[in-house]
Design a protein around this motif. Structure first.
Motif, PDB file in Angstrom:
ATOM      1  N   ASP A 190      -8.028  -0.529  -4.564  1.00 19.12           N
ATOM      2  CA  ASP A 190      -8.142   0.078  -3.238  1.00 19.12           C
ATOM      3  C   ASP A 190      -9.045  -0.784  -2.382  1.00 19.12           C
ATOM      4  OD1 ASP A 190     -10.613   0.600  -4.349  1.00 19.12           O
ATOM      5  OD2 ASP A 190     -10.753   2.624  -3.555  1.00 19.12           O
ATOM      6  N   SER A 218      -2.561   8.096  -8.209  1.00 13.48           N
ATOM      7  CA  SER A 218      -3.201   8.556  -6.971  1.00 13.48           C
ATOM      8  C   SER A 218      -3.647  10.011  -7.084  1.00 13.48           C
ATOM      9  CB  SER A 218      -2.229   8.413  -5.802  1.00 13.48           C
ATOM     10  OG  SER A 218      -1.924   7.060  -5.583  1.00 13.48           O
ATOM     11  N   VAL A 242      -4.433   2.181  -0.756  1.00 14.36           N
ATOM     12  CA  VAL A 242      -4.401   2.171  -2.222  1.00 14.36           C
ATOM     13  C   VAL A 242      -3.131   1.451  -2.636  1.00 14.36           C
ATOM     14  CG1 VAL A 242      -4.214   3.612  -4.276  1.00 14.36           C
ATOM     15  CG2 VAL A 242      -5.650   4.351  -2.362  1.00 14.36           C
ATOM     16  N   TYR A 260       0.830  -1.209   0.000  1.00 18.27           N
ATOM     17  CA  TYR A 260       0.000   0.000   0.000  1.00 18.27           C
ATOM     18  C   TYR A 260       0.863   1.257   0.000  1.00 18.27           C
ATOM     19  CZ  TYR A 260      -4.356  -2.569   1.118  1.00 18.27           C
ATOM     20  OH  TYR A 260      -5.466  -3.366   1.099  1.00 18.27           O
ATOM     21  N   THR A 261       0.266   2.356  -0.463  1.00 17.85           N
ATOM     22  CA  THR A 261       1.038   3.603  -0.549  1.00 17.85           C
ATOM     23  C   THR A 261       1.168   4.285   0.804  1.00 17.85           C
ATOM     24  OG1 THR A 261      -0.919   4.944  -1.020  1.00 17.85           O
ATOM     25  CG2 THR A 261       0.239   4.011  -2.916  1.00 17.85           C
ATOM     26  N   LEU A 293     -10.585   4.205 -11.285  1.00 14.43           N
ATOM     27  CA  LEU A 293      -9.336   3.428 -11.191  1.00 14.43           C
ATOM     28  C   LEU A 293      -9.293   2.491 -12.398  1.00 14.43           C
ATOM     29  CD1 LEU A 293      -9.540   2.542  -7.378  1.00 14.43           C
ATOM     30  CD2 LEU A 293      -8.574   4.575  -8.448  1.00 14.43           C
ATOM     31  N   LEU A 327      -0.508   0.312  -5.834  1.00 14.17           N
ATOM     32  CA  LEU A 327      -0.118   0.693  -7.194  1.00 14.17           C
ATOM     33  C   LEU A 327       0.522  -0.483  -7.904  1.00 14.17           C
ATOM     34  CD1 LEU A 327       1.708   4.112  -6.569  1.00 14.17           C
ATOM     35  CD2 LEU A 327      -0.746   3.668  -6.720  1.00 14.17           C
ATOM     36  N   VAL A 361      -2.673   3.293 -10.322  1.00  8.52           N
ATOM     37  CA  VAL A 361      -3.425   2.679  -9.226  1.00  8.52           C
ATOM     38  C   VAL A 361      -3.952   1.318  -9.670  1.00  8.52           C
ATOM     39  CG1 VAL A 361      -5.427   2.866  -7.704  1.00  8.52           C
ATOM     40  CG2 VAL A 361      -4.093   4.907  -8.268  1.00  8.52           C
TER      41      VAL A 361
END
Lengths: 998, 89
Positions: A712, A871, A701, A685-686, A865, A703, A709
């Motif tokens: 999520d 993002s 979220v 996750y970011t 998305l 990537l 992306v």
């Protein structure tokens, strides 16, 4: 109608069973064991169709798979099927067939005018004629071509027949049950190998059924029958007739089409019409035999001109004479065999042999029988329009360039033999680079590429003794390798007549002043002159010549035409045939029905249908379902005569004012366990994950490595080393593979396990201002207050005796919870929610209301998305951690991703507050600008805002950050709409997010 | 259809697997300063080899393991298959 071309006795048909059938509306009779072709010929019918381009009359040319002409439309059990070869279709009681490619009838065909316009339809006529003027294409040319082209009509009805697929493994797959197939199958079977022997005809034996030979003191046919009966008794052998191996694919996988019921008036109950076999074989023996080659002369497409082997097969297998006054035209001894069969049945044929003075046992036999033979003679042209009535013949010089005086002789058929072409399609498909064999003027398989061995005539070996020797040996050796058994089979005594060498002659020159069409490709109306034009116009590669002239194309794939085409090119180009090369052989060898390819995977069986445990409840409560991937989800619950629009508005409004419940079982769920689980999440996750406390959920979220992306969802820490991840419905499978990829390949040192639990949990989202009150009723023993279960909180509880997980998360933007129970309890949970929610006006809501709620709240989903956004574009950049690295982070400093006017999500409202905005529409500055009008962005999702009671859309807009308040136009050329709009914030409802925390 | 030997399950048909691209690509370590070029080589740049190619497949409808397959891209011949962590010489 009498069968006046049926001989008194003989043939392999069952004369005790007479069958009636209809052709072009007229009733005829034949016998069990006939093909449609043999039955028609028995009745003297030779006109069966019209040719593809010139609409010339078409008869029969072959007796089986080699047939280029006799393609009919079949009617069987209230169904119709195009593209059926009359020579392959077995006769059944009540069969109906019609000619194709002719209008109004095969006897009087208006398209035949093309025959007189043929100088305007030369090679490449599609490319030349219909090019100008351009505007004529749609209005004139295309409709004309569509009407003229095609060989039959596809049924538009649902096909009620059943088609099966079967997967099989074997030691040896043997394609073809002629002498080589039988011998090799027998030897391999005796060695204990698992053998599949496939024969595409109804009868086993191949050429043994028609040739005058003796094996082990039995006739060829008797020998074949005894071998087959023995093989059928062996448990390690599968013997299949009506089964054609039509394709050779990678790693020795072959596909075979078995016509289970096509020969019956009706498919039996619980039987398929056809069955497709996917066979993985350790060794493949190709014993597909050979096809006789035509000789090329004037009007050689006239009905009544046919292959001499076909004439012999009609006589020996079906007891049918193709003519009573036959002419045999040959360059080898095969024509003599046919003539001898005629003679034995009291018919007096004339043989024209292009050779000067050939000598062999077979020729001697013909002479002894008193058959009239003219050496150094050729057929110059066939005469007659709908049927051969005579032939122009002439003496030909030894160099084959000069014709003598032309003489006309009466005949009712011309049987031609230009020697034999090995059927190398399967070998070629396997990747075998074929080689040219001078002695037979044809290509044979070269070095094997996969585990394939070609035997007998398919390998260019035309004597029975050599074929049998090779085949016994091949069957024995190959099976020995697999089974380690070594049972020697005594080689039977073989008696066959010796033949003389064929002549390298295939095309009769045109006599002075005559311009007869001399056809090479009978199915596609390609004549010698067409290939000459193509070469004159500069086409050199045989692949180009093929496409320009259509030589060797369509369903026939050049079975009879290929080599003669190559000979012509090589002669004009002054090259040898191997230098010209042949075109690629592609599967399928003959057309197979789409139904067989599709198998049982039709309609709702084309993919699995996934249903939530609450599906029955939805059904009972008037849910209208929508496909979400392979899931069926309620789109809305109809009350009375409501439309989708009305129902979704009602449902969404009820969430905003009271409480709604939505089935969210379909969300992807992944169970994550292990001491390094937090570290994995932190890398995937970011945002930051290392400090998430137990009992808390977090939105994340993820990537792709390129910064786009991927998905999520929320992940909840269930216990110290245990997390519950949710993904979007669509990406569930991809996310699991993604995690497995990193855990197995990139960071194997992480001690984490992941497993999908999507189907283990049933989920219900309870959303709306009254949701807490409902939750209090559902879980009276738990503190679900804002303090006891705050936003993004998690607790485990008990729902009237059922284990439950409660997540305080929200997609709708309202105060909301998601309750999960084990799937078996899903229905119970749902009914409890509905029952206890009555006092709070609970209503179920479907995906349409769900979308409305998330759109006006500005929550992104799959339509934003979409694999093109980062993002920043979806206003999720706040979740990007600056302190840690994660998948895809390094890509985020790409120039395009950091530009100041980067696209961003915005809200869009029509100025009139009435007009709905079509999804997918473009946003433009000036609706009247000349095309192409510059696109600034696109509408990703639209709804009717229940909060504001007007249309609202989300859009991904260039420089969206600075566009709030701007007036733009929405353009939908598809819907022909131009709508003036205002750009607003994507958070159209509760921009501060107060409700979810309330 | 290819016939692939999963090192965990044995010979299986291609339709049980999904393709995963070049197996020789190594993901740069996390938190490591690398040039744009190195990153591009990792994310985008791939050789389109004709001949022997070491590639990743996942036995999706089987054991779900990612495996390495040495395959000839021109002939589809498969020379060998390896577990994800197996050393290849």
């Amino acid at each position: 109608m009498t069968q006046k071309f049926r001989i008194e006795n003989g043939g392999l048909i069952n004369r005790d069973k007479k069958l009636s059938f209809k052709f072009n509306g007229k009733t005829y009779y034949g016998y069990e064991g006939d093909t449609l072709a043999s039955a028609l010929i028995a009745n003297g019918v030779h006109l069966v169709g019209r040719s593809f381009k010139y609409h010339r009359p078409r008869g029969f040319f072959g007796a089986g798979v080699d047939e280029p002409y006799a393609i009919v439309q079949l009617y069987r059990n209230n169904e119709t099927e195009p593209n059926i070869k009359a020579t392959e279709q077995e006769l059944f009681e009540g069969l109906e067939a019609k000619s194709v490619n002719c209008w109004p009838s095969v006897n009087f065909d208006i398209g035949a005018i093309n025959n007189f316009l043929k100088i305007f339809l030369p090679a490449g006529f599609y490319y030349k004629t219909f090019m100008w003027p351009k505007s004529f294409w749609y209005r004139v040319y295309e409709p004309f071509i569509r009407k003229a082209a095609g060989l039959g009509v596809a049924s538009t009805k649902h096909d009620k027949e059943r088609y099966e697929h079967k997967y099989e493994y074997c030691d040896l797959l043997i394609a073809g049950s002629g002498p080589s197939g039988l011998a090799s199958a027998y030897a391999a079977a005796k060695n204990g190998a698992r053998v599949i022997l496939a024969e595409d005809k109804p009868r086993f034996g191949g050429s043994l059924l028609t040739s005058d030979v003796n094996i082990g003191n039995q006739s060829g046919e008797d020998w074949a029958n005894s071998i087959i009966s023995e093989l059928k008794e062996m448990p390690n052998v599968v013997v299949k007739n009506r089964s054609q191996v039509f394709g050779y694919y990678d790693h020795n996988m072959l596909v075979m089409s078995e016509k289970v019921s096509d020969h019956l008036p009706k498919t039996k109950k619980y039987h398929p019409k056809q069955r497709l076999w996917y066979i993985r074989a350790k060794e493949v023996l190709i014993s597909s035999g050979s096809i006789e080659r035509p000789l090329v002369f004037g009007n050689n497409d006239t009905p009544g001109v046919m292959l001499s082997s076909a004439a012999k097969e009609y006589l020996k297998v079906y007891g049918v004479l193709v003519g009573k006054n036959p002419l045999v035209f040959t360059n080898n001894d095969s024509g003599y065999e046919t003539a001898i069969e005629f003679k034995k049945n009291g018919i007096n044929p004339i043989i024209l042999d292009s050779r000067v003075n050939p000598q062999s046992e077979i020729i001697d036999e013909a002479i002894n029988l008193g058959i009239k033979i003219k050496f150094s003679h050729v057929v110059v042209a066939a005469q007659g329009y709908k049927k051969v009535s005579s032939a122009d013949i002439a003496k030909i010089s030894d160099d084959k360039k000069q014709l003598g005086t032309i003489e006309n002789i009466k005949c009712d058929c011309i049987c031609v033999s230009g020697f034999w072409t090995p059927t190398i399609h399967l070998a070629s498909q396997s990747g075998n680079k074929t080689k040219f064999k001078e002695e037979i003027d044809a290509f044979v398989p070269g070095t094997s590429k996969q585990n394939e061995t070609t035997l007998g005539a398919a390998n260019g070996i035309f004597t029975l003794e050599e074929t049998l020797k090779d085949s016994f040996m091949a069957g024995q050796d190959l099976s020995k390798k697999i089974t380690n058994n070594d049972n020697k089979i005594p080689f039977p005594n073989v008696v066959e007549k010796k033949s003389s060498q064929h002549e390298k002659f295939w095309c009769v020159p045109l006599p002075k002043g005559k311009s007869y069409k001399r056809f090479l490709d009978f199915q596609n109306d390609v004549a010698v002159s067409d290939v000459e034009i193509a070469l004159k116009e500069g086409y050199r590669s045989i692949e180009h010549v093929k496409r320009y002239t259509t030589l060797g194309m369509a369903t026939d794939q050049g079975k009879t035409s290929n080599l003669n085409g190559l000979q012509l090119v090589s002669e004009i180009e002054n090259k040898v045939v191997p230098a010209v090369g042949h075109t690629t052989f592609r599967p399928p060898y003959t057309p197979i029905s789409i139904g067989a390819i599709v198998g049982r995977e039709v309609g709702k069986h084309s993919k699995p249908t996934r249903k939530s445990p609450m599906h029955l409840w939805h059904e009972k409560n008037n849910a209208v379902f929508v496909d979400a991937g392979v899931w069926l989800r309620p789109r809305y619950y109809r009350q009375g005569s409501e439309t989708l629009f009305e129902a979704s508005k009602r449902e969404a409004k009820n969430v905003r004012t009271n409480v709604g419940v939505c089935d969210v079982t379909t969300l992807g769920k992944i169970d994550i366990k292990g001491p390094d689980a937090a570290e994995l999440l932190n890398r995937v996750y970011t945002n930051a994950w290392l400090k998430l406390p137990v009992g808390k959920a977090r939105y994340g979220v993820m990537l792709r490595e390129d910064g786009i992306v991927m998905d999520d969802g929320t992940t909840t820490r269930i216990s110290e080393n245990h997390y519950h991840m949710t993904t979007t419905t669509a990406q569930a499978a991809n996310v699991l593979s993604h995690l497995e990829y990193y855990l197995q390949l990139v960071w194997p040192e992480l001690n984490v396990n992941v497993v999908s639990t999507t189907e283990q949990w049933a989920g219900a989202a309870i959303a709306g201002p009254k949701s807490r009150k409902l939750l209090e009723k559902l879980f009276p023993n738990n503190d679900v207050s804002n303090e006891g279960l705050p936003f993004m909180g998690y607790m485990e509880s008990d729902l009237f005796g059922v284990k439950a997980r409660i997540f305080r998360i929200s997609f709708s933007g309202e105060l909301a919870y998601e309750v999960n129970v084990e799937s078996d309890n899903g229905h119970f949970m749902w009914e409890k929610i509905i029952e206890l929610g009555q006092e709070f006006q609970v209503q179920p809501y479907g995906t349409e209301a769900l979308s409305t709620l998330r759109i006006e709240m500005g929550h992104v989903a799959g339509s934003e998305l979409d694999g093109r956004t980062i993002s920043y574009d979806t206003s999720l950049e706040g979740l990007i951690s600056k302190k840690k690295d994660f998948i895809g982070k390094r890509s985020l400093n790409r120039e395009a991703f950091t530009s100041s006017d980067r696209q961003k999500i915005v809200g869009v409202v029509p100025l009139d507050k009435k007009t709905s905005i079509p999804e997918g529409s473009h946003l433009v500055k000036d609706a009247k600008a000349p095309l192409p009008n510059k696109k600034l962005g696109h509408i990703s999702a639209s709804c009717w805002s229940v909060e504001h009671d007007n249309p609202f859309s989300l859009a991904i807009l260039k420089n969206g950050k600075n566009m709030i308040g701007e007036k733009l136009f929405v353009m939908s050329p598809l819907k022909n709409k131009i709508i003036p709009v205002e750009i607003v914030s994507s958070h159209y409802v509760d921009p501060k997010g107060e409700r979810v925390r309330s | 259809m290819l016939h692939i030997k999963c090192p965990h399950c044995g010979m299986r048909s291609q339709n049980e697997f999904s393709y995963g691209g070049d197996a020789s690509i190594k993901r740069p370590e996390l938190n490591k300063e690398i040039s744009d070029e190195e990153w591009d080589n990792f994310v985008y740049n791939r050789k389109s080899l004709r001949g022997k190619h070491l590639e990743l497949w996942q036995h999706l409808s089987g054991c779900r393991q990612w495996i390495k397959v040495e395959r000839d891209t021109a002939t589809h011949e498969i020379f060998n298959t390896y577990k994800a962590d197996e050393e290849i010489f």
